[in-house]
Design a protein around this motif. Sequence first.
Motif, PDB file in Angstrom:
ATOM      1  N   PRO A 137       4.450  12.013  17.732  1.00  0.00           N
ATOM      2  CA  PRO A 137       3.462  12.327  16.699  1.00  0.00           C
ATOM      3  C   PRO A 137       4.088  13.165  15.575  1.00  0.00           C
ATOM      4  N   VAL A 143      -7.143   4.004  21.640  1.00  0.00           N
ATOM      5  CA  VAL A 143      -6.780   5.353  21.196  1.00  0.00           C
ATOM      6  C   VAL A 143      -5.488   5.762  21.886  1.00  0.00           C
ATOM      7  N   LYS A 144      -4.536   6.185  21.073  1.00  0.00           N
ATOM      8  CA  LYS A 144      -3.289   6.700  21.635  1.00  0.00           C
ATOM      9  C   LYS A 144      -3.478   8.204  21.774  1.00  0.00           C
ATOM     10  N   GLU A 165      -1.953  10.623  23.145  1.00  0.00           N
ATOM     11  CA  GLU A 165      -0.859  11.582  22.943  1.00  0.00           C
ATOM     12  C   GLU A 165      -0.551  11.801  21.453  1.00  0.00           C
ATOM     13  N   TRP A 166      -1.063  10.929  20.575  1.00  0.00           N
ATOM     14  CA  TRP A 166      -0.894  11.145  19.135  1.00  0.00           C
ATOM     15  C   TRP A 166      -2.142  11.753  18.493  1.00  0.00           C
ATOM     16  N   CYS A 167      -3.285  11.654  19.151  1.00  0.00           N
ATOM     17  CA  CYS A 167      -4.548  12.172  18.594  1.00  0.00           C
ATOM     18  C   CYS A 167      -4.503  13.696  18.563  1.00  0.00           C
ATOM     19  N   LYS A 168      -4.843  14.274  17.377  1.00  0.00           N
ATOM     20  CA  LYS A 168      -4.853  15.733  17.267  1.00  0.00           C
ATOM     21  C   LYS A 168      -6.274  16.271  17.207  1.00  0.00           C
ATOM     22  N   LYS A 178     -10.328  15.595  22.091  1.00  0.00           N
ATOM     23  CA  LYS A 178      -9.762  14.323  21.603  1.00  0.00           C
ATOM     24  C   LYS A 178     -10.896  13.314  21.449  1.00  0.00           C
ATOM     25  N   CYS A 214      -7.635   7.606  10.089  1.00  0.00           N
ATOM     26  CA  CYS A 214      -6.991   8.414  11.130  1.00  0.00           C
ATOM     27  C   CYS A 214      -5.630   8.877  10.617  1.00  0.00           C
ATOM     28  N   ASP A 250      -3.330  10.299  12.161  1.00  0.00           N
ATOM     29  CA  ASP A 250      -2.317  10.396  13.207  1.00  0.00           C
ATOM     30  C   ASP A 250      -1.897   9.062  13.816  1.00  0.00           C
ATOM     31  N   ALA A 284      -3.511   7.133  15.495  1.00  0.00           N
ATOM     32  CA  ALA A 284      -3.888   7.190  16.905  1.00  0.00           C
ATOM     33  C   ALA A 284      -4.963   6.187  17.293  1.00  0.00           C
TER      34      ALA A 284
END
Lengths: 271, 69
Positions: A14, B16-17, B19-22, B42, B61, B63, B65
């Motif tokens: 990320p 939805v990924k 680990e990339w979602c903030k 998340k 989005c 990110d 994600a």
Amino acid sequence: MFDYLRYIRERNFPHIWCSGCGDGIVLKALIRAVDKLGISRDEMVMVSGIGCSSRTPGYVDINTLHTTHGRAIPFATGVKLANPKLHVIVVTGDGDATAIGGNHYIHAARRNIDLTVLLYNNYIYGMTGGQVSPTTPRGKRASTAPFGNQEPAFNISDLAEAAGASFVARGDVYHAQKLEKLIVKAVQKKGFSVVEILSPCPTAYGRRNRMAHPVKMMEWLRDQTVPVAKWERLSPEEREGKVRTGIIVDVDKVEYTETNDKLIESLKADK
Amino acid sequence: MAEEQSAAKKPAVIRVKLEWCKGCEICVAFCPRNVLEMEGGKVKVARPEDCTRCMLCELRCPDFAITVE
């Protein structure tokens, strides 16, 4: 679904941008624009300076150049003059391009060299801790203006227009599809093209100005932007606190690399 | 009739990924059909059957994600 993975350096994800930072949305619009343009990635160079926005080239899988603070435009000018066939895209921010790099910005516009400048405007220095930038609106708070900024702000689109740019547009990340179209037009334009992109910084700007939540900042972008056509019909009072978005300048002018090439050819012919 | 049509249509696949979602919540706030929710900081796809594939979540989005198919 758009396949962004074809264009990004996945190992760097990320990305480092904060939660709710608009820069990721700009990056996506930029990738879709590059895809739509159909230009080979070998014929494209992305150049950036220093700042949050300038991290963008690190995430795209094309030719990229990350340079010193404020000097993205001079490096890009060099790349373009060395090989005028390349499409050179400068990615910079309000601090990078209009404070330390302010002179380069206006003189590249005056010269009308064929560069595309994507100027992310988040109204503040995000990376270094929320200091006032030349675009921080009067009255807004920053780490160096805890009681509100006293200075009037630069309108960086008007600045580019006054300095002689042949294409000036303003977009924002709330209207992401429109932004993509503006980037496509800016790259296609022969001459100095600027897209000022309003991109929220919840961390450094929002938190100090009652918009700490990223959604608040997006709503603020939605509510303050007015398309150019509608802007023309607004009275000065109605324009207060609003910004126009869309294409502001689109004119044909003599372009610098063309005159430079002609000069080189004429000097060669004289021998 | 309308129900039959929507039932015949393939439901959208929203991925939805995590680990990339903030967890910025932009996708949740601007989804016109209220498909998404927050869970544990998340995004969570709560009502995929209501999705009209307007793609606004994917577009906004920051990110990379969330994707809609």
